[in-house]
Structures are given as structure tokens and as C-alpha cells.
Design a protein around this motif. Structure first.
Motif, short mmCIF file in Angstrom:
data_model
loop_
_atom_site.label_atom_id
_atom_site.label_comp_id
_atom_site.label_asym_id
_atom_site.label_seq_id
_atom_site.Cartn_x
_atom_site.Cartn_y
_atom_site.Cartn_z
N PRO A 272 0.67 -1.06 0.04
CA PRO A 272 -0.09 -0.13 0.02
C PRO A 272 0.79 1.21 -0.14
CG PRO A 272 -0.03 -0.94 2.13
CD PRO A 272 0.86 -1.87 1.33
N LEU A 273 0.00 2.26 -0.40
CA LEU A 273 0.92 3.62 -0.51
C LEU A 273 0.17 4.53 0.44
CD1 LEU A 273 3.22 5.60 -1.29
CD2 LEU A 273 1.83 5.94 -3.35
N ARG A 274 0.90 5.55 1.22
CA ARG A 274 0.10 6.43 2.06
C ARG A 274 0.45 7.73 1.42
NH1 ARG A 274 -2.55 6.95 6.86
NH2 ARG A 274 -2.27 9.24 7.95
N GLY B 28 -12.92 -1.48 -3.14
CA GLY B 28 -11.67 -1.25 -2.71
C GLY B 28 -10.62 -0.39 -3.34
N ALA B 29 -10.99 0.09 -4.75
CA ALA B 29 -10.02 0.70 -5.39
C ALA B 29 -10.35 2.40 -5.23
CB ALA B 29 -10.09 0.31 -6.90
N ALA B 30 -9.21 3.09 -5.14
CA ALA B 30 -9.28 4.50 -5.20
C ALA B 30 -9.63 5.01 -6.83
CB ALA B 30 -8.23 5.26 -4.69
N SER C 122 -4.70 9.75 2.96
CA SER C 122 -5.51 8.65 2.44
C SER C 122 -4.49 7.42 2.05
CB SER C 122 -6.15 8.99 1.16
OG SER C 122 -5.31 9.92 0.18
N THR C 123 -5.03 6.19 1.72
CA THR C 123 -4.15 5.33 1.20
C THR C 123 -4.55 4.42 0.18
OG1 THR C 123 -3.49 4.75 3.59
CG2 THR C 123 -3.26 2.68 2.17
N ILE D 61 -6.78 -3.68 -8.86
CA ILE D 61 -5.81 -2.65 -8.93
C ILE D 61 -6.22 -1.46 -7.94
CG2 ILE D 61 -7.57 -1.22 -10.17
CD1 ILE D 61 -4.87 -0.60 -12.18
N GLY D 62 -4.86 -0.81 -7.52
CA GLY D 62 -5.16 -0.03 -6.20
C GLY D 62 -5.74 1.28 -6.84
N LEU D 63 -5.40 1.96 -7.91
CA LEU D 63 -6.08 3.42 -8.30
C LEU D 63 -6.38 3.36 -9.78
CD1 LEU D 63 -6.02 6.50 -7.86
CD2 LEU D 63 -3.78 6.61 -8.61
N LEU D 64 -7.53 3.99 -9.87
CA LEU D 64 -8.22 4.21 -11.13
C LEU D 64 -8.27 5.57 -11.50
CD1 LEU D 64 -11.04 1.66 -11.22
CD2 LEU D 64 -8.98 1.31 -12.40
#
Length: 416
Positions: free
Chosen positions: A9-11, A97-99, A16-17, A54-57
Motif C-alpha cells: 500500500p501507499l500512504r 476497494g479501489a481509489a 489517504s491510502t 488494482i489500487g488506483l483508477l
């Protein structure tokens, strides 16, 4: 292999994470209605991507002014009329769960002829001769128009926050309006908006400040910036680094590094300079510039373009030069690639150059938009992409759609 850093993960500076280091970079979807309103197809597309883990869209261009579109069927976000649909779009990602960040943009001069009533830019600088048939010479923006555009960026960002999106990304790259203000090639003004590097970056800093004023400190505000324009007399690496430092000082949460314009499409890899074999092996187009940026900037960095393998992505993360791996074209032909990458395996699908055999089209790099946009439409409709589709066929189909879309957009605007 060693620990897969993609899964970490990335803060962000605002607290926000992001759940992992994989991000879907912006690609033009053109899935809005001809009235430039979001549609269920966007919800389906982003739900499919979010399900990959994926973490971020980051969405494709969302325009802040319906009078200034980049393409037919762009979403334009001026008011809260489409708030219910926007909320569904945001939840398609966040419920899994994706940003999800909306990319906010104004095209400036970079809009094809006939789409808008006219185009504006920092200065009335025409496109190069072989592109003049596609793009008209813009008029110079007035001070009042510049102030209005700044306010529109803030208003659109506030709507994104209300709709439940995780953040916004200012599009400051690829030759669009923010990028035009930064470039001495496009910005030849001698007032407070041009003339010196400090004045040329006044616009982007004003846009950021207005967005931050309207969304507060807890909402993510990021930016996509060129490392350089790759045009004679254009935005240089030195100016880019100075602009990034100014944005970091102002409080930006993440910077995505890219490069090029429609006239010099470095973002597609089309004009990469000769490189050593060791550099090519590192995959990413802008990794060397990211290393320069990392030496002086204390902010999360994202690099998009050129990544091909889990090993290459992990090597880039392990070097410390960047924090987020941006993927674009791969996710248009393999929407489930993040799940594979997070397991430590390469996608079985490979990105390939898209050519039509028409020199003007291939030099402009516009197939990096047209061909991939067709694939996104198939995914949005519940189908699968066609990685081996003909470039020429895709161009003819997309050009027909664009022409019809321009006509429908102008007709819709005339009725409004």
C-alpha cells in the motif's frame, strides 16, 4: 522472485491510502452521451477494472467546460445535474476497494476543427503545417477567460468530492491547456501569465490553489505533468522540475510524470530518443527523469509508459525513483492484468505499435487514442477487447464515429 512490491500500500501526504502500487493511468474513453453526460457504460468499464484488484483508477479526460471539449462524447462536469450517475461511477470502484480519481482537463488549442465553436490558448500559436488541416489556430485567451477557467477547475473538483470520488488529477501534460501555459512555445504572453518561467507556471498554481480551496486539505489532488514537451523552444526538464517543486511546496499529493504533445507524442513511445541497452531494459519511458525528480522532491511519484513485466515494475519501485506504476494501454487489451501482476506473473498480452499505413496519422500518434478507445468500448459493453484488431480498420471506424460525434455534439449544443 523477491517480495512483489506491487502489492504494497501507499500512504499519500493527505493521509489517504492506495491499496497497492498499480494504477490505471488516464485513457480517453469517449463513453459519454453527445450531451457530454456520464453513461452506464463508464460504470461497467470501471467496475471491471476495479474487480482486477488494482489500487488506483484515474479516469480519462473530464472536461470542465462543455464549450471546450477535447473529443466528442467527453464527460463535461459543470454542475450537479449528473450527480446520481457520478455517484454510481465512483462506487463502481470504491465499493471494490479501489481509489478513483477524476482527471480534470481543458483542451485549449488541442481540439479538432469543428468540435467547438472555437479554441483558445495562452497565445495564438498555430499547429505545425502538416496538422493544420485537423486543428485550427486558437485565439489568445483574455484575462477574464483565464480567471473563469481557474474557477471552473475548482467547481468541477468540488462536484467530484460530493459524488464520492477519491480525488482529482489535474491534466497538466500532453499539450492541453495547462501544459500550453507552461510551455514557452505555446505561451508567448508578456503579462502576468507569461514571459518568464515563474509567470508561465502561475496558471497551474492558481488552478491547484482554487481546487484546494474548494475541496479542502483531506481530498486528494494530484497532477500529471510533462517531463518535457520534446518540441523546439518548448517546456524543458529544468522548468518541469521547478514547476514540480512549486506544486510540492503548495501541497500537491502526487505527481504523475509523462511527456510530449499531439505534435510530439512521446507519451506513446513514438519519439523516444536513442538509448543505451541498459536504459531500454528498464522499460519505463520517463524513469531517468523520475530519478532526477526524486533527488529533490518529497512527494509520491507515478510513472506511466513502457512498463512490460513484473520484474521491470519491481525494479523501478525498488530503485526508489517512483512510488506508483502507471498502466494504460495494457489495461485496454487485458483488463484483468492487475490480478496477474499482483500474483507476480506477467500478462500474456503484449502492447504493440498501432499503425494505419497513413503517414500523417501514424506520425501524430492519434491511433494511441482511436484504437484503444474502441477496445474500451467493448469492455464497457461487457465484452472483451480485440488485441489483434487492424489499425487501419480501427482508424476508419473511429474517424467515422468522431465525425458523426462532432456533428451530433454541435447539434446538441445548438438546441441547448
Amino acid at each position: 522472485m523477491e517480495t512483489n512490491l506491487l502489492a504494497q500500500p501507499l500512504r499519500l501526504p493527505n493521509g489517504s491510502t492506495i491499496r497497492n502500487r498499480l494504477a490505471k493511468a488516464a485513457m480517453s474513453e469517449t463513453l459519454a452521451s453527445y450531451a457530454n453526460r456520464p453513461t452506464p457504460k463508464l460504470i461497467g468499464l470501471y467496475r471491471r477494472w476495479a474487480s482486477s484488484g488494482i489500487g488506483l483508477l484515474i479516469t480519462g479526460n473530464v472536461m470542465i467546460d462543455r464549450r471546450a471539449l477535447g473529443e466528442p462524447s467527453n464527460v463535461a462536469l459543470e454542475d450537479e445535474a449528473d450527480l446520481p450517475m457520478l455517484q454510481q461511477w465512483a462506487r463502481a470502484a470504491t465499493d471494490q476497494g479501489a481509489a478513483i480519481w477524476i482527471q480534470l482537463n481543458h483542451p485549449g488549442k488541442q481540439a479538432t476543427k469543428g468540435l467547438n465553436a472555437g479554441t483558445l490558448a495562452p497565445s495564438a500559436v498555430p499547429f505545425r503545417e502538416d496538422m493544420a488541416a485537423l486543428f485550427e489556430t486558437p485565439r489568445e485567451a483574455t484575462h477574464a477567460e483565464i480567471e473563469d477557467i481557474i474557477q471552473r477547475f475548482g467547481r468541477s473538483a468540488a462536484i467530484c468530492k460530493k459524488a464520492g470520488f477519491s480525488g482529482v488529477q489535474i491534466h497538466g501534460a500532453h499539450g492541453y491547456l495547462v501544459s500550453q501555459f507552461l510551455s514557452p512555445h505555446h505561451n508567448r504572453r508578456n503579462d502576468q501569465w507569461g514571459g518568464t518561467p515563474e509567470n508561465r507556471r502561475r496558471f497551474v498554481l492558481a488552478v491547484y490553489a482554487e481546487i484546494r480551496r474548494q475541496v479542502g486539505s483531506d481530498f486528494t489532488v494530484a497532477i500529471k505533468l510533462n517531463s518535457a514537451d520534446f518540441q523546439r523552444g518548448g517546456f524543458t526538464e529544468e522548468e518541469s522540475l521547478a514547476t514540480m517543486q512549486a506544486l510540492v511546496d503548495a501541497g500537491i499529493d502526487l505527481i504523475e510524470i509523462s511527456g510530449g504533445t499531439y505534435e510530439a507524442p512521446a507519451m506513446s513511445g513514438a519519439i523516444q530518443q536513442p538509448q543505451k541497452a541498459s536504459t531500454v531494459a528498464r522499460e519505463a519511458y520517463f524513469l531517468e527523469f523520475a530519478e532526477k525528480a526524486r533527488a529533490s522532491l518529497k512527494v509520491p511519484l507515478m510513472v506511466t509508459g513502457g512498463f512490460r513485466s513484473v520484474a521491470g515494475m519491481n525494479a523501478a519501485l525498488r530503485s526508489g525513483a517512483l512510488d506508483v506504476i502507471g498502466l494504460a494501454r495494457l489495461l485496454a487489451i487485458d483488463p484483468d492484468a492487475p490480478a496477474t501482476l499482483l500474483r507476480g506473473h506477467d500478462s500474456p498480452v503484449r502492447v504493440r505499435p498501432i499503425k494505419t499505413g497513413i503517414p500523417m496519422v501514424d506520425r501524430a500518434g492519434i491511433m494511441e487514442i482511436f484504437w484503444y478507445t474502441l477496445q474500451l468500448g467493448r469492455i464497457a459493453g461487457g465484452g472483451d477487447p480485440r488485441p489483434n484488431e487492424s489499425g487501419l480498420w480501427a482508424f476508419l471506424k473511429a474517424a467515422t464515429k468522431s465525425g458523426w460525434g462532432t456533428f451530433r455534439t454541435r447539434r446538441q449544443r445548438a438546441r441547448a
